[in-house]
Write a protein that holds these residues in place. Structure first.
Motif, PDB file in Angstrom:
ATOM      1  N   GLY A 131       0.799  -1.214   0.000  1.00 20.42           N
ATOM      2  CA  GLY A 131       0.000   0.000   0.000  1.00 20.42           C
ATOM      3  C   GLY A 131       0.837   1.271   0.000  1.00 20.42           C
ATOM      4  O   GLY A 131       0.367   2.328  -0.422  1.00 20.42           O
ATOM      5  N   LYS A 149      12.414   0.531   0.403  1.00 22.59           N
ATOM      6  CA  LYS A 149      11.005   0.770   0.096  1.00 22.59           C
ATOM      7  C   LYS A 149      10.897   2.104  -0.619  1.00 22.59           C
ATOM      8  O   LYS A 149      11.362   3.126  -0.121  1.00 22.59           O
ATOM      9  CB  LYS A 149      10.172   0.769   1.377  1.00 22.59           C
ATOM     10  CG  LYS A 149       8.708   0.905   1.085  1.00 22.59           C
ATOM     11  CD  LYS A 149       7.843   0.479   2.229  1.00 22.59           C
ATOM     12  CE  LYS A 149       7.717  -1.018   2.271  1.00 22.59           C
ATOM     13  NZ  LYS A 149       6.624  -1.487   3.104  1.00 22.59           N
ATOM     14  N   ASP A 195      16.894  -2.977   7.273  1.00 16.84           N
ATOM     15  CA  ASP A 195      17.623  -4.241   7.262  1.00 16.84           C
ATOM     16  C   ASP A 195      16.822  -5.230   6.432  1.00 16.84           C
ATOM     17  O   ASP A 195      15.588  -5.244   6.505  1.00 16.84           O
ATOM     18  CB  ASP A 195      17.756  -4.798   8.691  1.00 16.84           C
ATOM     19  CG  ASP A 195      18.796  -4.037   9.486  1.00 16.84           C
ATOM     20  OD1 ASP A 195      19.687  -3.432   8.863  1.00 16.84           O
ATOM     21  OD2 ASP A 195      18.707  -4.048  10.724  1.00 16.84           O
ATOM     22  N   MET A 197      15.413  -8.825   5.725  1.00 16.01           N
ATOM     23  CA  MET A 197      15.060 -10.027   6.512  1.00 16.01           C
ATOM     24  C   MET A 197      15.032 -11.248   5.597  1.00 16.01           C
ATOM     25  O   MET A 197      14.159 -11.364   4.730  1.00 16.01           O
ATOM     26  CB  MET A 197      13.679  -9.847   7.171  1.00 16.01           C
ATOM     27  CG  MET A 197      13.606  -8.704   8.165  1.00 16.01           C
ATOM     28  SD  MET A 197      14.586  -9.069   9.633  1.00 16.01           S
ATOM     29  CE  MET A 197      15.764  -7.717   9.578  1.00 16.01           C
ATOM     30  N   ASN A 249      -0.612  -0.750  10.617  1.00 11.02           N
ATOM     31  CA  ASN A 249      -0.753  -1.706   9.506  1.00 11.02           C
ATOM     32  C   ASN A 249      -0.255  -3.098   9.912  1.00 11.02           C
ATOM     33  O   ASN A 249       0.472  -3.748   9.162  1.00 11.02           O
ATOM     34  CB  ASN A 249       0.037  -1.178   8.302  1.00 11.02           C
ATOM     35  CG  ASN A 249      -0.388  -1.827   7.002  1.00 11.02           C
ATOM     36  OD1 ASN A 249      -1.447  -2.439   6.917  1.00 11.02           O
ATOM     37  ND2 ASN A 249       0.451  -1.723   5.992  1.00 11.02           N
ATOM     38  N   LYS A 251      -0.191  -6.821  10.129  1.00  9.15           N
ATOM     39  CA  LYS A 251      -0.714  -7.948   9.336  1.00  9.15           C
ATOM     40  C   LYS A 251       0.450  -8.902   9.084  1.00  9.15           C
ATOM     41  O   LYS A 251       1.615  -8.552   9.330  1.00  9.15           O
ATOM     42  CB  LYS A 251      -1.319  -7.472   8.021  1.00  9.15           C
ATOM     43  CG  LYS A 251      -0.387  -6.657   7.161  1.00  9.15           C
ATOM     44  CD  LYS A 251      -1.098  -6.256   5.888  1.00  9.15           C
ATOM     45  CE  LYS A 251      -0.211  -5.382   5.025  1.00  9.15           C
ATOM     46  NZ  LYS A 251      -0.790  -5.095   3.732  1.00  9.15           N
ATOM     47  N   THR A 253       2.028  -9.976   6.509  1.00  4.27           N
ATOM     48  CA  THR A 253       3.140  -9.648   5.597  1.00  4.27           C
ATOM     49  C   THR A 253       4.096  -8.650   6.252  1.00  4.27           C
ATOM     50  O   THR A 253       5.202  -8.438   5.774  1.00  4.27           O
ATOM     51  CB  THR A 253       2.664  -9.053   4.248  1.00  4.27           C
ATOM     52  OG1 THR A 253       1.866  -7.902   4.518  1.00  4.27           O
ATOM     53  CG2 THR A 253       1.906 -10.052   3.427  1.00  4.27           C
ATOM     54  N   ASN A 254       3.643  -8.037   7.342  1.00  6.43           N
ATOM     55  CA  ASN A 254       4.510  -7.079   8.035  1.00  6.43           C
ATOM     56  C   ASN A 254       5.157  -7.673   9.280  1.00  6.43           C
ATOM     57  O   ASN A 254       5.734  -6.944  10.091  1.00  6.43           O
ATOM     58  CB  ASN A 254       3.727  -5.811   8.390  1.00  6.43           C
ATOM     59  CG  ASN A 254       3.531  -4.930   7.168  1.00  6.43           C
ATOM     60  OD1 ASN A 254       4.297  -5.033   6.204  1.00  6.43           O
ATOM     61  ND2 ASN A 254       2.525  -4.088   7.180  1.00  6.43           N
ATOM     62  N   ASP A 267       7.424  -1.982   8.828  1.00  7.70           N
ATOM     63  CA  ASP A 267       6.478  -1.029   8.228  1.00  7.70           C
ATOM     64  C   ASP A 267       5.748  -0.140   9.218  1.00  7.70           C
ATOM     65  O   ASP A 267       4.662   0.361   8.912  1.00  7.70           O
ATOM     66  CB  ASP A 267       5.414  -1.816   7.429  1.00  7.70           C
ATOM     67  CG  ASP A 267       5.598  -1.615   5.948  1.00  7.70           C
ATOM     68  OD1 ASP A 267       6.644  -1.080   5.562  1.00  7.70           O
ATOM     69  OD2 ASP A 267       4.695  -1.973   5.190  1.00  7.70           O
TER      70      ASP A 267
END
Ligand SMILES: Nc1ncnc2c1ncn2[C@@H]1O[C@H](COP(=O)(O)OP(=O)(O)OP(=O)(O)O)[C@@H](O)[C@H]1O
Length: 433
Positions: A131, A149, A195, A197, A249, A251, A253-254, A267
């Motif tokens: 997003g 990012k 960093d 991951m 945020n 979730k 994926t974070n 994030d």
């Protein structure tokens, strides 16, 4: 000897007669009376051989090109995506061209410094689009690996506001968060450097490659991830007191896994730039984590983070992806997607609690008590009223209590690093185990 018939020379072997019969003078001729001389036959063979060589060459070139592209994209080896590098570099470069404001790299404490040009020269591989923008894995010339990012047309205020916010985020350091190491700001380009991951996200280890032959995520590892993520989020909530920093945020994926399989929250703090979209059926996969009080676009709070964390716990317990649960037509979701907390509540109300848990967990013995304990925490976190939800510091304690009665090493599969890539900094503190 009759001259070679040009139409015969040009024809393919399939147009040759099946049989030749000698004529009166002993020469071969085609059925249907077309004559074929030895020269013509040789010409046909040579011609066809040439065509064959040409086709083989074309096929060879085609397959070699495909193979080498795959190699560059890392599908056939460890090379990185050259095309992404070009897109990523050229766009970032454009911000440093005349007519654009020349941006600057800002580094936070304890980070090995590099120039923007080093970053632009790095091989880059796209990790995914979210997003807030696109994430890349970038390998610098000195071998350091970072995640970059690239913020998409974010509603970032002015430079000062952006830099002040980044200064807050860059100060945060904890073994259970993915630290912001540096950023680049120019009018046309904003890059955040983290960093890298190497073990991917919780989303991937929980939902990736589901099906026969997949190694399930064992119970002790799930509990360890829950504890690590809780610690990371509790740290974010308490780090800027009296300012109440929210993640905004949470979730799967974070929640990223470092090289020892330790959970790290990533994030954080970016939702101030990109407010959550309205909860419609076309909303992205983060919609299943949104607290009911924020669905009308109201402000995100620490208590809405707690709600999202509760959904994350349910995801760990049920193995279901909150934004893609089959509701069997029973409704109660976000525009057709099932609401995982409400589904769990209805199952528990019917006293079918065992139905809630991921079938993959059924293979582990003596974990029912721990699973039910974590389920109770998840349900408290997802209470409809924000006031009824615990604070993250309390959640950490409750999970630790469960882990105090856990700990049979037989549940744990162990977690190996998939990369030996050096990172920008060496964490010297002990991570949550
Ligand atoms: N520091 C990192 N190291 C390794 N992988 C990362 C890192 N940061 C992000 N990723 C991965 O890159 C992909 C894209 O991440 P990104 O954060 O941009 O999108 P997202 O998490 O899907 O959505 P959102 O932007 O809403 O958070 C995800 O699969 C994420 O797990």
């Amino acid at each position: 000897m009759p001259a070679a018939n040009p139409t015969v020379v040009a024809s393919s072997p399939s147009s040759l007669p099946a049989k030749s019969a000698p004529n009166k003078s002993g020469n071969s001729h085609r059925v249907g009376s077309t004559k074929m001389s030895p020269e013509a036959l040789i010409a046909i063979i040579v011609g066809d051989a040439l065509v064959l060589v040409l086709v083989s060459l074309l096929l060879y070139c085609y397959f070699w090109r495909n193979f080498s592209t795959k190699m560059r994209q890392g599908k056939g080896g460890s090379k990185l995506l050259e095309t992404e590098k070009i897109v990523y570099s050229s766009s970032a470069y454009s911000s440093a061209q005349p007519g654009y404001e020349r941006g600057r790299m800002v580094f936070f404490e304890g980070v090995k410094r590099f120039e923007l040009e080093d970053l632009l020269r790095a091989s880059a591989e796209m990790l995914g689009k979210g997003g807030f923008g696109t994430a890349y894995k970038a390998v610098l010339d000195d071998g350091n690996v970072v995640a970059v990012k690239r913020l998409k047309d974010a509603q970032i205020g002015g430079k000062t506001q952006f830099e002040q916010h980044m200064a807050v985020l860059g100060r945060l350091s904890h073994p259970n968060i993915v630290s912001l190491r540096a950023y680049y700001f120019a009018r046309e380009e904003k890059l955040l450097v983290y960093d890298y991951m190497p073990n991917g996200s919780l989303f991937w280890v929980l939902h990736g490659n589901r099906g026969p032959g997949r190694t399930p995520l064992d119970w002790t590892t799930r509990l360890k991830i829950a504890a690590g993520a809780a610690r990371g989020l509790a740290f974010i909530h308490s780090s800027c007191s009296p300012l109440k920093l929210t993640h905004g945020n949470i979730k799967s994926t974070n929640i990223l896994l470092d090289k020892t399989g330790n959970a790290r929250v990533s994030d954080f703090g970016l939702s101030v730039f990109v407010p959550p979209p309205p909860a419609t059926s076309s909303a992205p996969r983060s919609c299943g984590y949104r607290a009911p009080e924020t669905l009308d676009g109201r402000k995100l709070t620490q208590k809405s983070d707690v709600y999202a964390f509760g959904v994350l716990l349910l995801e760990l317990l049920t193995g279901k992806c909150p934004s893609a649960v089959d509701n069997g037509g029973s409704g109660g979701g976000y525009g057709g997607l099932v609401d995982l907390p409400r589904w769990v509540q209805s199952v528990v109300r019917e006293e079918w609690t065992a139905e809630v848990f991921d079938l993959e967990l059924m293979r582990y013995k003596d974990i029912e008590e721990e699973m039910v304990g974590l389920l109770q925490i998840a349900m408290a976190c997802t209470a409809a009223s924000p006031d009824q939800r615990p604070k993250m510091s309390q959640v950490v304690k409750m999970i630790d209590e469960i882990r105090g009665v856990a700990g049979s090493p037989s549940h744990e599969a162990g977690f190996e690093s998939t990369s030996e890539s050096p990172s920008l900094s060496e964490d010297t503190y002990g991570a949550s185990q």
